[in-house]
Design a protein around this motif. Structure first.
Motif, PDB file in Angstrom:
ATOM      1  N   HIS A 218      14.932 -55.487  62.139  1.00 15.15           N
ATOM      2  CA  HIS A 218      16.178 -56.109  61.688  1.00 15.15           C
ATOM      3  C   HIS A 218      15.889 -57.426  60.975  1.00 15.15           C
ATOM      4  O   HIS A 218      16.419 -57.699  59.886  1.00 15.15           O
ATOM      5  CB  HIS A 218      17.096 -56.326  62.893  1.00 15.15           C
ATOM      6  CG  HIS A 218      18.517 -56.655  62.512  1.00 15.15           C
ATOM      7  ND1 HIS A 218      18.889 -57.886  61.992  1.00 15.15           N
ATOM      8  CD2 HIS A 218      19.658 -55.916  62.568  1.00 15.15           C
ATOM      9  CE1 HIS A 218      20.169 -57.890  61.742  1.00 15.15           C
ATOM     10  NE2 HIS A 218      20.682 -56.706  62.084  1.00 15.15           N
ATOM     11  N   ALA A 219      15.027 -58.247  61.578  1.00 17.61           N
ATOM     12  CA  ALA A 219      14.688 -59.542  60.982  1.00 17.61           C
ATOM     13  C   ALA A 219      13.960 -59.360  59.655  1.00 17.61           C
ATOM     14  O   ALA A 219      14.206 -60.091  58.682  1.00 17.61           O
ATOM     15  CB  ALA A 219      13.838 -60.360  61.961  1.00 17.61           C
ATOM     16  N   ASP A 222      16.415 -58.137  56.900  1.00 22.23           N
ATOM     17  CA  ASP A 222      17.331 -59.217  56.551  1.00 22.23           C
ATOM     18  C   ASP A 222      16.636 -60.238  55.654  1.00 22.23           C
ATOM     19  O   ASP A 222      17.197 -60.724  54.672  1.00 22.23           O
ATOM     20  CB  ASP A 222      17.853 -59.881  57.825  1.00 22.23           C
ATOM     21  CG  ASP A 222      18.872 -60.976  57.513  1.00 22.23           C
ATOM     22  OD1 ASP A 222      19.874 -60.685  56.835  1.00 22.23           O
ATOM     23  OD2 ASP A 222      18.643 -62.127  57.933  1.00 22.23           O
ATOM     24  N   LYS A 223      15.391 -60.565  55.976  1.00 19.74           N
ATOM     25  CA  LYS A 223      14.647 -61.566  55.203  1.00 19.74           C
ATOM     26  C   LYS A 223      14.241 -61.032  53.834  1.00 19.74           C
ATOM     27  O   LYS A 223      14.388 -61.729  52.817  1.00 19.74           O
ATOM     28  CB  LYS A 223      13.411 -61.988  55.987  1.00 19.74           C
ATOM     29  CG  LYS A 223      12.529 -62.979  55.242  1.00 19.74           C
ATOM     30  CD  LYS A 223      11.277 -63.331  56.045  1.00 19.74           C
ATOM     31  CE  LYS A 223      10.356 -64.271  55.270  1.00 19.74           C
ATOM     32  NZ  LYS A 223       9.107 -64.565  56.028  1.00 19.74           N
ATOM     33  N   GLY A 226      17.921 -58.529  52.573  1.00 23.50           N
ATOM     34  CA  GLY A 226      19.284 -58.935  52.869  1.00 23.50           C
ATOM     35  C   GLY A 226      20.160 -57.802  53.349  1.00 23.50           C
ATOM     36  O   GLY A 226      21.378 -57.809  53.130  1.00 23.50           O
ATOM     37  N   VAL A 227      19.560 -56.782  54.001  1.00 23.29           N
ATOM     38  CA  VAL A 227      20.325 -55.648  54.520  1.00 23.29           C
ATOM     39  C   VAL A 227      19.952 -55.438  55.974  1.00 23.29           C
ATOM     40  O   VAL A 227      18.982 -56.013  56.482  1.00 23.29           O
ATOM     41  CB  VAL A 227      20.029 -54.353  53.726  1.00 23.29           C
ATOM     42  CG1 VAL A 227      20.428 -54.522  52.272  1.00 23.29           C
ATOM     43  CG2 VAL A 227      18.561 -53.969  53.830  1.00 23.29           C
ATOM     44  N   GLN A 228      20.727 -54.583  56.658  1.00 20.29           N
ATOM     45  CA  GLN A 228      20.419 -54.235  58.035  1.00 20.29           C
ATOM     46  C   GLN A 228      19.824 -52.833  58.075  1.00 20.29           C
ATOM     47  O   GLN A 228      19.908 -52.093  57.090  1.00 20.29           O
ATOM     48  CB  GLN A 228      21.666 -54.306  58.903  1.00 20.29           C
ATOM     49  CG  GLN A 228      22.775 -53.361  58.482  1.00 20.29           C
ATOM     50  CD  GLN A 228      23.956 -53.426  59.427  1.00 20.29           C
ATOM     51  OE1 GLN A 228      23.804 -53.652  60.616  1.00 20.29           O
ATOM     52  NE2 GLN A 228      25.153 -53.232  58.882  1.00 20.29           N
ATOM     53  N   ARG A 234      20.107 -47.554  63.685  1.00 15.66           N
ATOM     54  CA  ARG A 234      21.097 -48.240  64.523  1.00 15.66           C
ATOM     55  C   ARG A 234      21.580 -47.345  65.663  1.00 15.66           C
ATOM     56  O   ARG A 234      21.788 -47.789  66.787  1.00 15.66           O
ATOM     57  CB  ARG A 234      22.281 -48.721  63.672  1.00 15.66           C
ATOM     58  CG  ARG A 234      21.889 -49.739  62.598  1.00 15.66           C
ATOM     59  CD  ARG A 234      23.097 -50.545  62.126  1.00 15.66           C
ATOM     60  NE  ARG A 234      24.170 -49.715  61.625  1.00 15.66           N
ATOM     61  CZ  ARG A 234      24.287 -49.322  60.361  1.00 15.66           C
ATOM     62  NH1 ARG A 234      23.364 -49.679  59.472  1.00 15.66           N
ATOM     63  NH2 ARG A 234      25.312 -48.578  59.971  1.00 15.66           N
ATOM     64  N   ASP A 361      25.894 -47.262  52.872  1.00 14.73           N
ATOM     65  CA  ASP A 361      24.809 -48.059  53.447  1.00 14.73           C
ATOM     66  C   ASP A 361      23.449 -47.463  53.109  1.00 14.73           C
ATOM     67  O   ASP A 361      22.489 -47.596  53.844  1.00 14.73           O
ATOM     68  CB  ASP A 361      24.978 -48.191  54.966  1.00 14.73           C
ATOM     69  CG  ASP A 361      25.050 -46.843  55.656  1.00 14.73           C
ATOM     70  OD1 ASP A 361      25.030 -45.809  54.943  1.00 14.73           O
ATOM     71  OD2 ASP A 361      25.123 -46.812  56.893  1.00 14.73           O
TER      72      ASP A 361
END
Length: 962
Positions: A218-219, A222-223, A226-228, A234, A361
């Motif tokens: 996830h991190a 995101d870095k 910029g998405v999950q 999930r 998504d």
């Protein structure tokens, strides 16, 4: 393995040749094995667009050295063939590691998908083990071949993922976590690897570390982006948080379609255009025919593909070809099918909404080629998502720019320098030796890439000066009086085509003319032979850039097709088109006789044709039908009444089973319009079935009534039976009983024994729904006797299933089980997936009622798997309901409720009221709160009362007690 490119170049297990250029020649040919590569193209690749004057001589020296190095003692090893100015590396999968890898990878993937992880693991381990490092490590691969290198590298990591999945399915978790931890470090954006890492940790009892792996992913996403994480990851995370057990292999990520056609072999210039395509969510490439719109889009798409981890979708919208433009309904249905969506809506607005939801998504690349208009494209746009769309069209697509904010890229003719560069890549050093002639040739071709390729191929095949060819083309130009055309580039294209056509040997020229008659996007060698009488000319046409070839299928550019058709006489056209359609009719009948053998005697007998494929098994037959489906539909408008009627009768089961309802509607409607009176009634019934499947019962009923009105007594029984089914579906049970009774009476009059058996079985079903079980059993046993008497094994198995249902209603579960087992044996023996699936599900229900829940669960699961494999949503909904009931009785109410909810979703889509009511009842019995239970019982009761079904009494009692 005699040649190796999966790592440093190897020949017979030893290092590459000492001379770098000799090794590079072999490496380049090995990246395109068994493909003829023109000398000019090879020299351009090897010397990076600037070959010396001695390039051809040097190349011959390198090839001679390589022939000595790769030669084997028995003479059966790899060889380098030289023919017509081209070199070909002839090699088998046992002789080249890249080909062997492809074979093992595909075998492993098929075995994994078929549920045989043990075999899959073995194949995939061998495939991965062939790799010794990066492709052609140590050699600088030409830019035009980078895509081949990247394809192999992408397949390697996919093979690793599949191998890991097979081992997880086999429970071989030991050591996998450590292996996967290294892989996610090496490939940090591969979400499937992260899912497998999480699964291996979780199944190994390391829940905290599994959840920690999710937080790391996830991190990272995101870095970096910029998405999950995607929904599959999930969902896996949520299941781990709840402590749910994980069974089977690691959770598969959603289907990743990879539909892009091959990257153009030769591509020059357009650097500014390639950069411009990288900036907008929707790009529209417009320009005149032959200017290179598709080539530009494909080159950019292949370069950018790695930025779209969820795959690539492609559709030829046929905006300016001989076929009608593609209907967005058919395109969306195909896209959703490729994305793994099983329950697809039927109408355009609903399809587009579901498509946008699926892409919301995901990060996909969508290439829409050859669009007719903005209206055709608009439903195919993904909405607000990270996906990208590239559209090509001869139209300006102004509406797409104005309303959807697309960026339009107007593709102009190639600049002169780029046109010369393309000629240099295609022809070689002769371009620089005669610069003036090269410029004149580029001008004569209007600097259009298509015309330049055709002209260049003729220059390669002839050894004279370029200036001679330029003079010949000039004469052709003057002969066609193109100067009076006001400089239209298309007139220059026609001159090049005419000039090139007249240089062809007579058999090749004849084939070119006739192949232009093919109405589809592409075709195979059998179809080519049917049109021309000889498939041996295909190689010459491909070599002359008059045909494109990919994976054994051939395609002609729209402009070339138009020109070829202008050369054909009416008599030639009629005769060739008749041969082609007769070929498709016969080949389709052969395929269907293998794919659906149990209906062989019900299909029309057709005359054999000379050129036809053979099918060893069901998989080969279905693969041919899938590959030729678009062509089988495309020939319908130009077929005779006899031919289109045969196609309608032959293909209706394939199209129905595969849920290709849009195509079926086009075929059957075309057949109905042109059918002879004696065939019209049967075709109308086929068309009615499709409207039924499209959930348009009123239109289905209208077609059945039209069939009945023809007065064709041989079809009247089928029409009456189908009309009764519509009434049954709408809950008009008394009307349905009347139709079925009339069908049985007419069947007696005309001697239609199968039709009478079907009518009696239908009577039994409706009387069963109404709770008249003795009457139902009598009708069904009469139907069974007829089926056995006439040898109708399909009808026998179907009726056995239905008799078992009645015995279950009367609590005679052992009698039900005996009938279900007989149906299951027949279904398996004749390869009828629908009968087998229903029988498996029914056997499960009988075991549940007897009290053997373990056997019940096993049979329900097998029925559900078969329903998903065959896209049989009615069976799937029914089996899920039965599975849910068994799970509830086994003491798993939460899992039971999940099964019933999925059944309800499917039943709502199908508008199957009885299945909906049963799903509501199941959810109510498994509900966590009394309020939830009451709400679902209320909905179930409303449906049962609407249908006057006997279940209403029990549900009303449950509602009262709640």
């Amino acid at each position: 393995m005699e040649l190796g490119v999966l790592g440093p170049l190897r020949i017979h297990g030893t290092a590459a040749p000492s001379r770098r250029m000799t090794g590079l020649v072999l490496g380049v040919l090995a990246l395109r094995p068994n493909t003829a590569v023109p000398v000019g193209r090879l020299t351009d690749w090897l010397w990076r667009g600037r070959p010396p004057a001695s390039a051809s001589s040097n190349l011959r020296t390198h090839v001679a050295e390589l022939r000595g190095l790769i030669r084997t003692a028995d003479g059966e090893g790899p060889s380098i063939e030289a023919r017509q100015g081209r070199y070909t590396l002839r090699v088998t999968p046992d002789q080249l590691d890249a080909l062997r890898f492809d074979v093992l990878f595909e075998e492993g993937r098929r075995e994994l998908a078929a549920g045989r992880p043990e075999v899959a693991a073995g194949r995939l381990e061998l495939a991965v083990g062939l790799w010794r490092g990066p492709v052609l490590d140590g050699l600088t691969v030409p830019d035009d071949l980078r895509h081949d290198v990247e394809r192999l590298a992408a397949h390697r990591i996919e093979a690793i993922e599949d191998w890991i999945e097979a081992r997880l399915a086999l429970g071989r978790h030991a050591g996998l976590a450590a292996e996967l931890d290294g892989l996610v470090t090496q490939y940090p954006l591969r979400e499937r690897l992260w899912g497998q890492l999480m699964t291996s940790l979780y199944v190994g009892g390391r829940q905290a570390e599994a959840l920690g792996a999710y937080r790391r992913l996830h991190a990272l996403l995101d870095k970096e982006l910029g998405v999950q994480p995607g929904p599959a990851i999930r969902d896996l995370h949520q299941r781990m948080l709840r402590g749910d057990p994980l069974s089977g292999p690691a959770v598969r990520l959603r289907t990743r379609p990879q539909q892009l056609p091959r990257d153009p072999l030769i591509f020059v210039g357009r650097d500014a255009e390639l950069r411009a395509l990288s900036t907008e969510p929707v790009s529209a490439i417009s320009g005149t025919a032959g200017v290179g719109k598709t080539a530009l889009a494909l080159r950019w798409a292949h370069q950018a593909a790695s930025s779209f981890p969820d795959g690539c979708l492609y559709a030829d919208l046929r905006g300016f070809g001989p076929q009608p433009a593609q209907d967005p309904v058919a395109v969306l249905d195909g896209f959703l099918r490729s994305l793994g969506v099983e329950e697809r809506p039927r109408e355009l607005d609903e399809l587009a909404a579901r498509y946008r939801t699926e892409l919301a998504d995901r990060r996909l690349l969508v290439l829409l080629d050859n669009a007719e208009s903005a209206e055709q494209v608009r439903p195919l746009l993904p909405g607000d998502s990270a996906s990208r769309v590239v559209v090509t069209s001869r139209d300006s697509l102004a509406g797409l720019v104005a309303r959807e904010g697309a960026r339009r890229l107007d593709l102009d003719l190639l600049p002169m320098d780029t046109a010369i560069a393309l000629l240099r890549r295609l022809i070689g050093a002769r371009v620089d030796a005669e610069p003036t002639a090269a410029r004149e040739l580029a001008e004569q071709c209007a600097r259009l890439p298509l015309a330049l390729r055709v002209a260049a191929e003729l220059a390669v095949s002839r050894r004279g000066p370029l200036s001679d060819l330029v003079a010949e083309l000039g004469l052709e130009t003057r002969k066609l009086d193109l100067l009076a055309a006001g400089g239209d580039p298309m007139t220059a294209v026609r001159a090049v085509f005419s000039w090139s056509y007249r240089q062809l040997p007579t058999p090749v020229a004849d084939a070119f003319r006739l192949l232009g008659l093919h109405p589809g996007r592409d075709f195979d060698a059998y179809a080519a032979a049917a049109l021309t009488g000889d498939a041996d000319t295909l190689a010459a046409l491909v070599g002359g850039h008059l045909l494109e070839e990919q994976d054994g299928r051939y395609r002609m550019h729209d402009l070339l097709r138009t020109y070829a058709r202008e050369l054909v006489t009416p008599s030639e056209s009629d005769e060739a088109t008749t041969r082609l359609i007769d070929h498709y009719v016969y080949a389709a009948s052969l395929a269907m006789d293998v794919a659906v053998e149990y209906e062989k005697d019900r299909r029309p007998k057709v005359s054999p044709t000379t050129h036809a494929p053979t099918f060893a098994d069901i998989d080969e037959a279905n693969a041919w039908l899938d590959a030729e489906r678009a062509n089988l539909i495309a020939v319908a408008p130009v077929a005779s009444a006899r031919q289109v009627g045969q196609l309608s009768a032959i293909l209706h089961r394939y199209l129905d089973n595969g849920a290709y309802y849009h195509e079926a509607q086009l075929l059957h409607a075309c057949a109905a319009r042109s059918a002879e009176p004696e065939a019209r009634a049967a075709i109308l019934c086929n068309l009615g079935v499709i409207f039924w499947r499209l959930d348009r019962p009123r239109e289905a009923l209208d077609r059945y009534l039209q069939a009945l009105d023809t007065g064709d007594r041989s079809v009247a029984v089928r029409a009456l039976n189908n009309i009764g089914l519509v009434d049954e579906h709408l809950g008009n049970y008394e009307q349905a009983l009347g139709r079925f009774a009339e069908a049985a009476r007419v069947a007696d009059e005309v001697g239609d024994r199968p039709g009478r058996a079907r009518a009696l079985d239908n009577l039994g079903n409706v009387t069963e729904y109404l709770g008249r079980y003795e009457e139902a059993l009598r009708h069904k046993e009469d139907a069974l006797a007829i089926a056995r008497e006439i040898g109708d094994v399909v009808g026998e198995a179907s009726t056995l299933n239905n008799i078992g249902n009645v015995h279950e209603r009367t609590a005679d579960h052992h009698a039900a089980l005996a009938h279900y087992r007989q149906a299951l044996e027949i279904g398996r023996r004749i390869g009828h997936a629908e009968i087998e699936g229903h029988a498996l599900d029914n056997v499960g229900s009988a075991y549940r009622n007897i009290g053997d829940h373990a056997k019940a669960v096993d049979h329900h699961r097998r029925a559900i798997d078969l329903a998903r494999e065959t896209d049989n949503n009615y069976l799937l909904a029914r089996a899920l309901n039965n599975f849910g009931e068994t799970l509830r009785q086994q003491g798993s109410p939460a899992q039971a409720a999940d099964a019933h909810r999925e059944a309800l979703d499917i039943a709502v889509t199908l508008r199957e009221l009885l299945v909906q009511a049963r799903a509501h009842d199941g959810i109510a019995h498994s509900a966590r709160t009394s309020a939830e239970a009451r709400e679902h019982w209320r909905q179930a009761l409303a449906i049962y009362r609407q249908l006057n079904a006997p279940e209403a009494t029990a549900v009303a009692a449950c509602l009262a007690d709640s």
